[in-house]
Design a protein around this motif. Sequence first.
Motif, PDB file in Angstrom:
ATOM      1  N   GLY A   1       0.824  -1.203   0.000  1.00 48.60           N
ATOM      2  CA  GLY A   1       0.000   0.000   0.000  1.00 48.60           C
ATOM      3  C   GLY A   1       0.856   1.250   0.000  1.00 48.60           C
ATOM      4  O   GLY A   1       2.058   1.201   0.296  1.00 48.60           O
ATOM      5  N   ALA A   2       0.240   2.376  -0.352  1.00 45.27           N
ATOM      6  CA  ALA A   2       0.973   3.651  -0.379  1.00 45.27           C
ATOM      7  C   ALA A   2      -0.014   4.795  -0.199  1.00 45.27           C
ATOM      8  O   ALA A   2      -1.187   4.697  -0.572  1.00 45.27           O
ATOM      9  CB  ALA A   2       1.740   3.815  -1.691  1.00 45.27           C
ATOM     10  N   GLY A   3       0.462   5.874   0.390  1.00 39.49           N
ATOM     11  CA  GLY A   3      -0.338   7.080   0.587  1.00 39.49           C
ATOM     12  C   GLY A   3       0.565   8.298   0.507  1.00 39.49           C
ATOM     13  O   GLY A   3       1.760   8.190   0.203  1.00 39.49           O
ATOM     14  N   GLY A   4      -0.019   9.460   0.793  1.00 34.96           N
ATOM     15  CA  GLY A   4       0.769  10.685   0.710  1.00 34.96           C
ATOM     16  C   GLY A   4       1.817  10.797   1.794  1.00 34.96           C
ATOM     17  O   GLY A   4       2.842  11.459   1.606  1.00 34.96           O
ATOM     18  N   MET A   5       1.589  10.168   2.951  1.00 32.88           N
ATOM     19  CA  MET A   5       2.505  10.306   4.072  1.00 32.88           C
ATOM     20  C   MET A   5       3.373   9.076   4.316  1.00 32.88           C
ATOM     21  O   MET A   5       4.362   9.152   5.036  1.00 32.88           O
ATOM     22  CB  MET A   5       1.717  10.610   5.350  1.00 32.88           C
ATOM     23  N   SER A   6       3.022   7.934   3.715  1.00 34.47           N
ATOM     24  CA  SER A   6       3.747   6.717   4.046  1.00 34.47           C
ATOM     25  C   SER A   6       3.556   5.651   2.980  1.00 34.47           C
ATOM     26  O   SER A   6       2.705   5.775   2.092  1.00 34.47           O
ATOM     27  CB  SER A   6       3.269   6.167   5.402  1.00 34.47           C
ATOM     28  N   VAL A   7       4.381   4.613   3.091  1.00 37.10           N
ATOM     29  CA  VAL A   7       4.286   3.418   2.256  1.00 37.10           C
ATOM     30  C   VAL A   7       4.161   2.220   3.198  1.00 37.10           C
ATOM     31  O   VAL A   7       4.864   2.146   4.209  1.00 37.10           O
ATOM     32  CB  VAL A   7       5.517   3.256   1.341  1.00 37.10           C
ATOM     33  N   ILE A   8       3.256   1.292   2.877  1.00 39.85           N
ATOM     34  CA  ILE A   8       3.040   0.124   3.727  1.00 39.85           C
ATOM     35  C   ILE A   8       3.727  -1.085   3.098  1.00 39.85           C
ATOM     36  O   ILE A   8       3.524  -1.394   1.924  1.00 39.85           O
ATOM     37  CB  ILE A   8       1.536  -0.180   3.909  1.00 39.85           C
ATOM     38  N   TRP A   9       4.555  -1.745   3.912  1.00 43.99           N
ATOM     39  CA  TRP A   9       5.267  -2.947   3.473  1.00 43.99           C
ATOM     40  C   TRP A   9       4.847  -4.144   4.330  1.00 43.99           C
ATOM     41  O   TRP A   9       4.593  -3.999   5.522  1.00 43.99           O
ATOM     42  CB  TRP A   9       6.783  -2.764   3.619  1.00 43.99           C
ATOM     43  N   ARG A  10       4.794  -5.305   3.685  1.00 42.66           N
ATOM     44  CA  ARG A  10       4.721  -6.556   4.436  1.00 42.66           C
ATOM     45  C   ARG A  10       6.152  -6.944   4.775  1.00 42.66           C
ATOM     46  O   ARG A  10       7.031  -6.898   3.913  1.00 42.66           O
ATOM     47  CB  ARG A  10       4.056  -7.650   3.606  1.00 42.66           C
ATOM     48  N   ALA A  11       6.405  -7.299   6.021  1.00 41.73           N
ATOM     49  CA  ALA A  11       7.774  -7.596   6.458  1.00 41.73           C
ATOM     50  C   ALA A  11       7.768  -8.749   7.454  1.00 41.73           C
ATOM     51  O   ALA A  11       6.733  -9.090   8.030  1.00 41.73           O
ATOM     52  CB  ALA A  11       8.410  -6.351   7.086  1.00 41.73           C
ATOM     53  N   ARG A  12       8.928  -9.329   7.641  1.00 41.09           N
ATOM     54  CA  ARG A  12       9.078 -10.407   8.627  1.00 41.09           C
ATOM     55  C   ARG A  12       9.909  -9.902   9.794  1.00 41.09           C
ATOM     56  O   ARG A  12      11.008  -9.372   9.611  1.00 41.09           O
ATOM     57  CB  ARG A  12       9.744 -11.630   8.004  1.00 41.09           C
ATOM     58  N   ASP A  13       9.363 -10.056  10.984  1.00 35.13           N
ATOM     59  CA  ASP A  13      10.109  -9.765  12.204  1.00 35.13           C
ATOM     60  C   ASP A  13      11.004 -10.965  12.470  1.00 35.13           C
ATOM     61  O   ASP A  13      10.532 -12.024  12.891  1.00 35.13           O
ATOM     62  CB  ASP A  13       9.118  -9.537  13.358  1.00 35.13           C
ATOM     63  N   GLU A  14      12.307 -10.818  12.226  1.00 30.39           N
ATOM     64  CA  GLU A  14      13.217 -11.949  12.328  1.00 30.39           C
ATOM     65  C   GLU A  14      13.597 -12.263  13.766  1.00 30.39           C
ATOM     66  O   GLU A  14      14.233 -13.279  14.027  1.00 30.39           O
ATOM     67  CB  GLU A  14      14.470 -11.699  11.475  1.00 30.39           C
ATOM     68  N   VAL A  15      13.221 -11.414  14.703  1.00 29.08           N
ATOM     69  CA  VAL A  15      13.461 -11.703  16.116  1.00 29.08           C
ATOM     70  C   VAL A  15      12.343 -12.582  16.671  1.00 29.08           C
ATOM     71  O   VAL A  15      12.587 -13.606  17.298  1.00 29.08           O
ATOM     72  CB  VAL A  15      13.586 -10.403  16.932  1.00 29.08           C
ATOM     73  N   LEU A  16      11.097 -12.182  16.418  1.00 29.20           N
ATOM     74  CA  LEU A  16       9.944 -12.948  16.902  1.00 29.20           C
ATOM     75  C   LEU A  16       9.385 -13.901  15.860  1.00 29.20           C
ATOM     76  O   LEU A  16       8.433 -14.627  16.132  1.00 29.20           O
ATOM     77  CB  LEU A  16       8.834 -11.995  17.365  1.00 29.20           C
TER      78      LEU A  16
END
Length: 498
Positions: free
Chosen positions: A22-37
Amino acid sequence: MKAALHPGRLLARRYRLLDQIGAGGMSVIWRARDEVLDRVVALKVLAPSLAADARFRGMVREEARAAAQLVHPHLTSVHDYGETVDPDGSITSFVVMELLNGEELKLRLTEGPLPWPEAVQVGAQVAEALAAAHRLGIVHRDITPANVMMTGTGVKVLDFGIATRIGAPDEDEDGDTFGTPAYVAPERLDGAPAQPSTDVYSLGVLLHEALTGRVPYPADTWEQLSAALASGPPPTLADLPDLPPTVAQICLRSLARNPADRPTARQVATALRDHSLPANPPTATIRVPTQPLPPQSPAIATASVPTAAPATADGRTTGDALAAGSLWSRRRLALLLVLVLAVGVTLAGVALLPEQQPTRRAQPSVAPVTTPPTDPPTPTPTDPPAPTSAAPTAAPSRKPTTAVPGSNAGTLSEAANRVDGLIGAGLSAGEIRDDVALDLRNELRNLTVAVSSGREELAPPVARLRNKVTVRLGEGGISPAYASRLDAAIAELNAAGV
Protein backbone atom coordinates in the motif's frame (compact mmCIF):
# COMPACT_ATOMS: atom_id res chain seq x y z
CA MET A 1 22.90 8.31 -1.61
CA LYS A 2 19.85 7.21 0.33
CA ALA A 3 19.30 3.46 0.31
CA ALA A 4 16.06 2.69 -1.52
CA LEU A 5 13.44 0.48 0.00
CA HIS A 6 13.30 -2.86 -1.78
CA PRO A 7 12.31 -6.46 -1.00
CA GLY A 8 14.96 -8.14 1.11
CA ARG A 9 16.22 -4.98 2.82
CA LEU A 10 16.63 -5.29 6.59
CA LEU A 11 15.49 -2.37 8.75
CA ALA A 12 16.78 -1.90 12.29
CA ARG A 13 18.58 -5.27 11.98
CA ARG A 14 15.24 -6.94 12.57
CA TYR A 15 12.51 -6.30 9.96
CA ARG A 16 13.03 -7.91 6.54
CA LEU A 17 10.94 -6.22 3.81
CA LEU A 18 8.94 -8.70 1.72
CA ASP A 19 6.71 -6.66 -0.61
CA GLN A 20 4.90 -3.33 -0.81
CA ILE A 21 1.17 -3.62 -0.13
CA GLY A 22 0.00 0.00 0.00
CA ALA A 23 0.97 3.65 -0.38
CA GLY A 24 -0.34 7.08 0.59
CA GLY A 25 0.77 10.68 0.71
CA MET A 26 2.51 10.31 4.07
CA SER A 27 3.75 6.72 4.05
CA VAL A 28 4.29 3.42 2.26
CA ILE A 29 3.04 0.12 3.73
CA TRP A 30 5.27 -2.95 3.47
CA ARG A 31 4.72 -6.56 4.44
CA ALA A 32 7.77 -7.60 6.46
CA ARG A 33 9.08 -10.41 8.63
CA ASP A 34 10.11 -9.76 12.20
CA GLU A 35 13.22 -11.95 12.33
CA VAL A 36 13.46 -11.70 16.12
CA LEU A 37 9.94 -12.95 16.90
CA ASP A 38 9.58 -14.81 13.58
CA ARG A 39 6.23 -13.36 12.53
CA VAL A 40 4.86 -11.43 9.56
CA VAL A 41 3.95 -7.80 10.28
CA ALA A 42 3.05 -4.57 8.46
CA LEU A 43 5.56 -1.69 8.35
CA LYS A 44 4.30 1.85 7.74
CA VAL A 45 7.40 3.64 6.48
CA LEU A 46 7.09 7.43 6.67
CA ALA A 47 7.79 9.60 3.65
CA PRO A 48 11.43 10.84 3.62
CA SER A 49 10.35 14.49 3.87
CA LEU A 50 8.42 13.77 7.08
CA ALA A 51 11.06 11.46 8.55
CA ALA A 52 13.65 14.23 8.12
CA ASP A 53 11.73 16.42 10.57
CA ALA A 54 12.80 15.48 14.12
CA ARG A 55 9.70 17.15 15.54
CA PHE A 56 7.42 15.07 13.33
CA ARG A 57 9.30 11.85 14.15
CA GLY A 58 8.88 12.58 17.83
CA MET A 59 5.17 13.17 17.37
CA VAL A 60 4.72 9.89 15.45
CA ARG A 61 6.75 8.02 18.06
CA GLU A 62 4.55 9.33 20.87
CA GLU A 63 1.39 8.52 18.93
CA ALA A 64 2.66 4.99 18.23
CA ARG A 65 3.37 4.61 21.94
CA ALA A 66 -0.16 5.71 22.78
CA ALA A 67 -1.70 3.43 20.14
CA ALA A 68 0.32 0.48 21.44
CA GLN A 69 -1.65 0.73 24.69
CA LEU A 70 -4.89 0.02 22.82
CA VAL A 71 -5.79 -3.66 22.93
CA HIS A 72 -9.19 -4.32 21.41
CA PRO A 73 -10.59 -6.78 18.82
CA HIS A 74 -11.54 -3.92 16.49
CA LEU A 75 -8.34 -1.88 16.78
CA THR A 76 -5.16 -2.61 14.83
CA SER A 77 -2.34 -3.58 17.18
CA VAL A 78 0.82 -1.44 17.11
CA HIS A 79 3.92 -3.48 17.97
CA ASP A 80 6.91 -1.17 17.61
CA TYR A 81 8.44 2.07 16.34
CA GLY A 82 11.87 2.14 14.73
CA GLU A 83 14.40 4.38 12.98
CA THR A 84 17.27 3.48 10.68
CA VAL A 85 20.11 5.85 9.77
CA ASP A 86 21.11 5.46 6.11
CA PRO A 87 24.67 5.88 4.78
CA ASP A 88 23.96 9.46 3.67
CA GLY A 89 22.74 10.40 7.16
CA SER A 90 19.03 10.42 6.29
CA ILE A 91 16.59 8.63 8.56
CA THR A 92 14.05 5.96 7.68
CA SER A 93 11.26 6.07 10.24
CA PHE A 94 8.61 3.36 10.50
CA VAL A 95 5.78 2.01 12.65
CA VAL A 96 5.34 -1.76 13.05
CA MET A 97 1.73 -2.92 13.10
CA GLU A 98 -0.43 -6.01 12.99
CA LEU A 99 -0.77 -7.35 9.43
CA LEU A 100 -4.41 -7.56 8.35
CA ASN A 101 -6.11 -9.47 5.55
CA GLY A 102 -9.27 -7.85 4.27
CA GLU A 103 -10.78 -5.02 2.25
CA GLU A 104 -10.97 -1.32 3.02
CA LEU A 105 -14.49 -0.04 3.64
CA LYS A 106 -13.69 2.74 1.16
CA LEU A 107 -13.23 0.21 -1.63
CA ARG A 108 -16.36 -1.67 -0.57
CA LEU A 109 -18.45 1.52 -0.80
CA THR A 110 -17.43 2.09 -4.42
CA GLU A 111 -20.01 -0.63 -5.19
CA GLY A 112 -22.75 1.32 -3.42
CA PRO A 113 -24.17 1.52 0.10
CA LEU A 114 -24.16 -1.51 2.36
CA PRO A 115 -27.35 -3.35 3.34
CA TRP A 116 -28.49 -1.59 6.49
CA PRO A 117 -27.87 -4.58 8.84
CA GLU A 118 -24.25 -4.77 7.62
CA ALA A 119 -23.80 -0.99 7.86
CA VAL A 120 -25.13 -1.08 11.42
CA GLN A 121 -22.74 -3.89 12.36
CA VAL A 122 -19.78 -1.95 10.93
CA GLY A 123 -20.84 1.19 12.79
CA ALA A 124 -21.25 -0.70 16.06
CA GLN A 125 -17.77 -2.22 15.85
CA VAL A 126 -16.11 1.09 14.96
CA ALA A 127 -17.97 2.71 17.87
CA GLU A 128 -16.71 0.00 20.25
CA ALA A 129 -13.14 0.61 19.09
CA LEU A 130 -13.48 4.37 19.60
CA ALA A 131 -14.99 3.86 23.05
CA ALA A 132 -11.90 1.83 24.00
CA ALA A 133 -9.58 4.58 22.72
CA HIS A 134 -11.55 7.32 24.48
CA ARG A 135 -11.32 5.44 27.79
CA LEU A 136 -7.54 5.77 27.53
CA GLY A 137 -7.77 9.48 26.64
CA ILE A 138 -6.94 9.05 22.93
CA VAL A 139 -8.80 10.68 20.04
CA HIS A 140 -8.33 9.18 16.56
CA ARG A 141 -9.14 12.38 14.58
CA ASP A 142 -9.41 10.65 11.18
CA ILE A 143 -12.28 8.14 11.16
CA THR A 144 -13.01 7.57 7.46
CA PRO A 145 -13.84 4.51 5.28
CA ALA A 146 -10.18 4.46 4.20
CA ASN A 147 -9.19 3.79 7.82
CA VAL A 148 -11.65 0.94 8.40
CA MET A 149 -10.67 -2.55 7.25
CA MET A 150 -13.26 -5.28 6.69
CA THR A 151 -11.74 -8.60 7.84
CA GLY A 152 -13.01 -12.10 8.44
CA THR A 153 -13.27 -11.41 12.18
CA GLY A 154 -14.98 -8.03 11.91
CA VAL A 155 -13.79 -4.51 11.23
CA LYS A 156 -10.44 -3.07 12.28
CA VAL A 157 -9.87 0.65 12.81
CA LEU A 158 -6.54 1.61 11.21
CA ASP A 159 -4.02 4.40 11.31
CA PHE A 160 -3.63 6.32 14.53
CA GLY A 161 -1.09 8.44 12.64
CA ILE A 162 -2.69 11.76 13.66
CA ALA A 163 -4.21 10.55 16.92
CA THR A 164 -3.71 12.75 19.96
CA ARG A 165 -4.60 13.10 23.59
CA ILE A 166 -8.04 14.44 24.45
CA GLY A 167 -7.98 18.24 24.47
CA ALA A 168 -4.41 18.56 23.12
CA PRO A 169 -3.87 21.60 20.86
CA ASP A 170 -3.21 21.05 17.17
CA GLU A 171 0.44 20.78 16.22
CA ASP A 172 0.20 22.67 12.94
CA GLU A 173 -1.53 25.67 11.42
CA ASP A 174 -2.31 24.15 8.01
CA GLY A 175 -4.94 21.66 9.12
CA ASP A 176 -2.89 18.55 8.36
CA THR A 177 -3.80 17.06 11.73
CA PHE A 178 -7.46 18.01 11.39
CA GLY A 179 -8.32 14.91 9.36
CA THR A 180 -10.23 14.46 6.08
CA PRO A 181 -12.50 17.49 5.35
CA ALA A 182 -15.82 15.70 4.68
CA TYR A 183 -15.51 13.79 7.99
CA VAL A 184 -14.33 16.63 10.25
CA ALA A 185 -16.61 18.04 12.94
CA PRO A 186 -17.73 21.69 12.43
CA GLU A 187 -16.18 22.95 15.69
CA ARG A 188 -12.75 21.95 14.45
CA LEU A 189 -12.96 24.67 11.82
CA ASP A 190 -13.22 27.19 14.67
CA GLY A 191 -10.00 25.94 16.27
CA ALA A 192 -11.54 23.82 19.06
CA PRO A 193 -9.21 20.98 20.16
CA ALA A 194 -10.14 17.40 19.38
CA GLN A 195 -12.51 15.70 21.84
CA PRO A 196 -14.26 12.30 21.88
CA SER A 197 -17.27 14.07 20.35
CA THR A 198 -15.03 14.90 17.37
CA ASP A 199 -14.63 11.18 16.64
CA VAL A 200 -18.36 10.58 17.18
CA TYR A 201 -19.18 13.15 14.48
CA SER A 202 -16.80 11.38 12.06
CA LEU A 203 -18.44 8.07 13.02
CA GLY A 204 -21.84 9.60 12.18
CA VAL A 205 -20.55 10.63 8.74
CA LEU A 206 -19.14 7.13 8.17
CA LEU A 207 -22.41 5.45 9.20
CA HIS A 208 -24.43 7.85 7.01
CA GLU A 209 -22.20 7.02 4.04
CA ALA A 210 -22.40 3.27 4.68
CA LEU A 211 -26.21 3.49 4.76
CA THR A 212 -26.76 5.87 1.82
CA GLY A 213 -23.55 5.78 -0.23
CA ARG A 214 -22.89 9.51 0.29
CA VAL A 215 -21.53 11.82 2.99
CA PRO A 216 -23.84 14.47 4.51
CA TYR A 217 -21.64 17.41 3.41
CA PRO A 218 -19.41 16.58 0.39
CA ALA A 219 -16.12 18.49 0.53
CA ASP A 220 -12.52 18.00 -0.56
CA THR A 221 -11.14 21.19 0.98
CA TRP A 222 -11.74 23.19 4.15
CA GLU A 223 -13.33 25.99 2.12
CA GLN A 224 -15.78 23.57 0.52
CA LEU A 225 -16.61 22.12 3.92
CA SER A 226 -17.32 25.58 5.37
CA ALA A 227 -19.60 26.39 2.43
CA ALA A 228 -21.44 23.06 2.66
CA LEU A 229 -22.02 23.47 6.39
CA ALA A 230 -23.31 27.01 5.89
CA SER A 231 -25.70 26.36 3.01
CA GLY A 232 -26.29 22.62 2.80
CA PRO A 233 -29.56 21.07 4.00
CA PRO A 234 -29.49 19.11 7.26
CA PRO A 235 -28.75 15.40 6.80
CA THR A 236 -31.67 12.99 6.61
CA LEU A 237 -32.26 9.27 6.29
CA ALA A 238 -35.88 9.55 5.20
CA ASP A 239 -35.16 7.69 1.95
CA LEU A 240 -34.47 4.49 3.93
CA PRO A 241 -37.96 3.42 5.06
CA ASP A 242 -36.79 -0.01 6.29
CA LEU A 243 -34.16 1.48 8.60
CA PRO A 244 -35.12 1.11 12.30
CA PRO A 245 -35.95 4.55 13.76
CA THR A 246 -33.45 4.04 16.59
CA VAL A 247 -30.59 3.61 14.10
CA ALA A 248 -31.61 6.71 12.15
CA GLN A 249 -31.90 8.70 15.37
CA ILE A 250 -28.45 7.71 16.73
CA CYS A 251 -26.82 8.47 13.36
CA LEU A 252 -28.39 11.93 13.08
CA ARG A 253 -27.62 12.71 16.74
CA SER A 254 -23.97 11.91 16.04
CA LEU A 255 -24.05 14.56 13.29
CA ALA A 256 -25.35 17.30 15.60
CA ARG A 257 -23.64 20.67 15.10
CA ASN A 258 -23.34 21.16 18.87
CA PRO A 259 -20.84 18.66 20.34
CA ALA A 260 -22.83 18.54 23.59
CA ASP A 261 -25.83 17.12 21.71
CA ARG A 262 -23.90 14.11 20.39
CA PRO A 263 -23.97 10.72 22.13
CA THR A 264 -20.79 9.06 23.37
CA ALA A 265 -19.12 6.32 21.34
CA ARG A 266 -20.29 3.80 23.94
CA GLN A 267 -23.89 4.97 23.57
CA VAL A 268 -23.65 4.67 19.79
CA ALA A 269 -22.25 1.15 20.10
CA THR A 270 -25.04 0.10 22.48
CA ALA A 271 -27.80 1.55 20.29
CA LEU A 272 -26.44 -0.08 17.13
CA ARG A 273 -25.76 -3.42 18.79
CA ASP A 274 -29.48 -3.79 19.51
CA HIS A 275 -30.10 -3.90 15.74
CA SER A 276 -27.04 -5.80 14.49
CA LEU A 277 -28.74 -9.24 14.68
CA PRO A 278 -31.86 -10.45 12.83
CA ALA A 279 -35.04 -9.84 14.81
CA ASN A 280 -36.79 -13.11 13.87
CA PRO A 281 -35.39 -16.54 14.84
CA PRO A 282 -34.81 -19.13 12.13
CA THR A 283 -37.96 -20.97 11.07
CA ALA A 284 -36.37 -24.35 11.77
CA THR A 285 -36.25 -23.66 15.48
CA ILE A 286 -39.99 -23.10 15.50
CA ARG A 287 -40.76 -26.41 13.81
CA VAL A 288 -38.60 -28.57 16.05
CA PRO A 289 -41.20 -29.28 18.78
CA THR A 290 -43.70 -30.66 16.22
CA GLN A 291 -41.34 -33.18 14.60
CA PRO A 292 -41.33 -36.24 16.96
CA LEU A 293 -44.84 -37.64 16.19
CA PRO A 294 -46.20 -36.09 12.99
CA PRO A 295 -48.67 -38.94 12.12
CA GLN A 296 -50.52 -38.74 15.47
CA SER A 297 -51.83 -35.17 15.26
CA PRO A 298 -54.32 -35.60 12.37
CA ALA A 299 -55.59 -38.96 13.71
CA ILE A 300 -56.22 -37.65 17.20
CA ALA A 301 -57.75 -34.40 15.91
CA THR A 302 -60.24 -36.18 13.65
CA ALA A 303 -61.20 -38.81 16.25
CA SER A 304 -63.44 -36.28 18.03
CA VAL A 305 -65.46 -35.34 14.93
CA PRO A 306 -67.87 -38.36 14.38
CA THR A 307 -70.75 -36.96 16.47
CA ALA A 308 -71.25 -34.16 13.98
CA ALA A 309 -71.36 -36.41 10.90
CA PRO A 310 -74.92 -37.94 11.22
CA ALA A 311 -76.64 -34.58 11.84
CA THR A 312 -79.76 -34.10 9.66
CA ALA A 313 -80.55 -30.50 10.50
CA ASP A 314 -79.59 -29.55 6.95
CA GLY A 315 -82.54 -31.56 5.52
CA ARG A 316 -80.76 -34.77 4.58
CA THR A 317 -82.75 -38.07 4.80
CA THR A 318 -82.05 -40.67 7.43
CA GLY A 319 -80.58 -42.92 4.73
CA ASP A 320 -78.17 -40.18 3.76
CA ALA A 321 -77.19 -39.76 7.37
CA LEU A 322 -76.64 -43.52 7.80
CA ALA A 323 -74.62 -43.68 4.60
CA ALA A 324 -72.51 -40.77 5.81
CA GLY A 325 -72.02 -42.47 9.17
CA SER A 326 -70.96 -45.70 7.46
CA LEU A 327 -68.47 -43.79 5.31
CA TRP A 328 -67.14 -42.03 8.39
CA SER A 329 -66.74 -45.37 10.19
CA ARG A 330 -64.62 -46.70 7.33
CA ARG A 331 -62.47 -43.56 7.36
CA ARG A 332 -62.09 -43.71 11.12
CA LEU A 333 -61.00 -47.35 10.89
CA ALA A 334 -58.38 -46.40 8.28
CA LEU A 335 -57.12 -43.54 10.41
CA LEU A 336 -56.92 -45.76 13.48
CA LEU A 337 -54.87 -48.28 11.50
CA VAL A 338 -52.47 -45.48 10.50
CA LEU A 339 -52.24 -44.44 14.14
CA VAL A 340 -51.48 -48.01 15.25
CA LEU A 341 -48.77 -48.34 12.60
CA ALA A 342 -47.25 -44.98 13.61
CA VAL A 343 -47.16 -45.97 17.29
CA GLY A 344 -45.64 -49.33 16.36
CA VAL A 345 -42.88 -47.68 14.34
CA THR A 346 -42.20 -45.21 17.16
CA LEU A 347 -41.96 -47.98 19.76
CA ALA A 348 -39.65 -49.99 17.51
CA GLY A 349 -37.41 -46.96 17.15
CA VAL A 350 -37.32 -46.42 20.89
CA ALA A 351 -36.47 -50.08 21.43
CA LEU A 352 -33.45 -49.76 19.17
CA LEU A 353 -32.07 -46.63 20.83
CA PRO A 354 -30.18 -48.31 23.72
CA GLU A 355 -28.18 -50.49 21.33
CA GLN A 356 -27.34 -47.60 19.00
CA GLN A 357 -26.39 -45.09 21.67
CA PRO A 358 -22.78 -46.23 22.25
CA THR A 359 -21.90 -45.82 18.57
CA ARG A 360 -23.28 -42.27 18.52
CA ARG A 361 -21.57 -41.01 21.66
CA ALA A 362 -19.39 -37.99 20.89
CA GLN A 363 -15.74 -38.23 21.84
CA PRO A 364 -14.18 -35.54 24.05
CA SER A 365 -13.12 -32.60 21.89
CA VAL A 366 -9.99 -31.80 23.85
CA ALA A 367 -8.06 -35.04 23.63
CA PRO A 368 -8.08 -37.76 20.95
CA VAL A 369 -9.14 -41.25 22.06
CA THR A 370 -6.14 -43.50 22.29
CA THR A 371 -7.97 -46.87 22.16
CA PRO A 372 -9.44 -47.94 18.77
CA PRO A 373 -12.92 -49.49 18.84
CA THR A 374 -11.78 -52.89 17.52
CA ASP A 375 -8.64 -55.02 17.61
CA PRO A 376 -6.82 -53.07 20.32
CA PRO A 377 -3.04 -53.56 20.50
CA THR A 378 -1.66 -55.86 23.12
CA PRO A 379 -0.93 -53.73 26.19
CA THR A 380 2.55 -53.60 27.61
CA PRO A 381 3.53 -52.94 31.24
CA THR A 382 4.34 -49.31 30.33
CA ASP A 383 1.06 -48.63 28.56
CA PRO A 384 -1.32 -46.31 30.46
CA PRO A 385 -4.76 -47.71 31.22
CA ALA A 386 -7.30 -47.08 28.50
CA PRO A 387 -9.85 -44.36 29.30
CA THR A 388 -13.32 -45.57 30.14
CA SER A 389 -16.68 -43.99 29.51
CA ALA A 390 -17.25 -43.73 33.26
CA ALA A 391 -14.76 -40.90 33.64
CA PRO A 392 -14.96 -38.59 30.61
CA THR A 393 -14.01 -35.57 32.72
CA ALA A 394 -10.45 -36.79 33.08
CA ALA A 395 -9.62 -36.02 29.44
CA PRO A 396 -9.41 -32.19 29.67
CA SER A 397 -6.71 -32.33 32.33
CA ARG A 398 -4.35 -34.25 30.06
CA LYS A 399 -1.65 -32.31 28.25
CA PRO A 400 -0.24 -34.55 25.53
CA THR A 401 3.09 -33.47 24.12
CA THR A 402 2.07 -34.50 20.62
CA ALA A 403 -1.13 -35.42 18.88
CA VAL A 404 -1.96 -39.10 18.71
CA PRO A 405 -1.04 -40.53 15.30
CA GLY A 406 -4.10 -41.37 13.29
CA SER A 407 -6.33 -38.81 14.99
CA ASN A 408 -8.74 -36.77 12.90
CA ALA A 409 -6.39 -33.80 12.68
CA GLY A 410 -7.09 -33.19 8.97
CA THR A 411 -5.19 -30.44 7.17
CA LEU A 412 -3.24 -27.72 8.92
CA SER A 413 -5.93 -25.21 7.96
CA GLU A 414 -8.68 -27.37 9.47
CA ALA A 415 -6.72 -27.93 12.68
CA ALA A 416 -5.92 -24.21 12.92
CA ASN A 417 -9.60 -23.36 12.43
CA ARG A 418 -10.47 -25.66 15.34
CA VAL A 419 -7.97 -23.85 17.55
CA ASP A 420 -9.31 -20.48 16.39
CA GLY A 421 -12.86 -21.59 17.12
CA LEU A 422 -11.85 -22.69 20.61
CA ILE A 423 -10.25 -19.28 21.21
CA GLY A 424 -13.46 -17.59 20.06
CA ALA A 425 -15.59 -19.77 22.32
CA GLY A 426 -13.37 -18.98 25.30
CA LEU A 427 -13.54 -15.28 24.51
CA SER A 428 -17.36 -15.38 24.35
CA ALA A 429 -17.55 -17.35 27.59
CA GLY A 430 -15.28 -14.92 29.43
CA GLU A 431 -12.65 -17.64 29.94
CA ILE A 432 -10.07 -15.85 27.75
CA ARG A 433 -9.24 -12.14 28.03
CA ASP A 434 -9.67 -9.97 24.91
CA ASP A 435 -5.98 -9.09 24.55
CA VAL A 436 -4.94 -12.72 25.11
CA ALA A 437 -7.35 -13.95 22.42
CA LEU A 438 -5.95 -11.38 19.97
CA ASP A 439 -2.36 -12.37 20.82
CA LEU A 440 -3.06 -16.10 20.38
CA ARG A 441 -4.84 -15.55 17.08
CA ASN A 442 -1.92 -13.50 15.74
CA GLU A 443 0.50 -16.24 16.75
CA LEU A 444 -1.74 -18.90 15.17
CA ARG A 445 -1.94 -16.94 11.92
CA ASN A 446 1.84 -16.48 11.80
CA LEU A 447 2.22 -20.22 12.39
CA THR A 448 0.01 -21.18 9.45
CA VAL A 449 1.67 -18.64 7.14
CA ALA A 450 5.20 -19.78 8.05
CA VAL A 451 4.46 -23.49 7.72
CA SER A 452 2.29 -23.26 4.59
CA SER A 453 4.96 -21.23 2.79
CA GLY A 454 7.65 -23.76 3.72
CA ARG A 455 9.71 -21.25 5.70
CA GLU A 456 9.55 -23.31 8.87
CA GLU A 457 8.84 -26.83 10.10
CA LEU A 458 5.64 -27.36 12.06
CA ALA A 459 7.02 -28.37 15.46
CA PRO A 460 8.85 -25.14 16.53
CA PRO A 461 5.92 -22.70 16.03
CA VAL A 462 3.54 -25.19 17.66
CA ALA A 463 5.85 -25.32 20.67
CA ARG A 464 5.97 -21.51 20.80
CA LEU A 465 2.16 -21.28 20.69
CA ARG A 466 1.78 -23.86 23.47
CA ASN A 467 4.34 -21.99 25.55
CA LYS A 468 2.39 -18.76 25.01
CA VAL A 469 -0.73 -20.46 26.38
CA THR A 470 1.26 -21.46 29.48
CA VAL A 471 2.59 -17.92 29.93
CA ARG A 472 -0.87 -16.39 29.54
CA LEU A 473 -2.27 -18.91 32.01
CA GLY A 474 0.32 -17.74 34.55
CA GLU A 475 -0.71 -14.12 33.90
CA GLY A 476 -4.35 -14.97 34.61
CA GLY A 477 -5.45 -14.24 31.04
CA ILE A 478 -6.86 -17.75 30.49
CA SER A 479 -8.81 -19.96 32.86
CA PRO A 480 -7.09 -23.27 33.74
CA ALA A 481 -9.87 -25.28 32.06
CA TYR A 482 -9.55 -23.42 28.74
CA ALA A 483 -5.76 -23.44 28.90
CA SER A 484 -5.90 -27.24 29.09
CA ARG A 485 -8.32 -27.46 26.17
CA LEU A 486 -6.27 -25.05 24.06
CA ASP A 487 -3.05 -26.94 24.77
CA ALA A 488 -4.60 -30.22 23.61
CA ALA A 489 -6.06 -28.61 20.47
CA ILE A 490 -2.75 -26.94 19.60
CA ALA A 491 -0.91 -30.23 20.09
CA GLU A 492 -3.13 -31.75 17.39
CA LEU A 493 -1.54 -29.34 14.89
CA ASN A 494 1.54 -31.59 14.92
CA ALA A 495 -0.47 -34.37 13.29
CA ALA A 496 -2.07 -32.11 10.65
CA GLY A 497 -1.08 -32.21 7.03
CA VAL A 498 0.13 -29.02 5.40
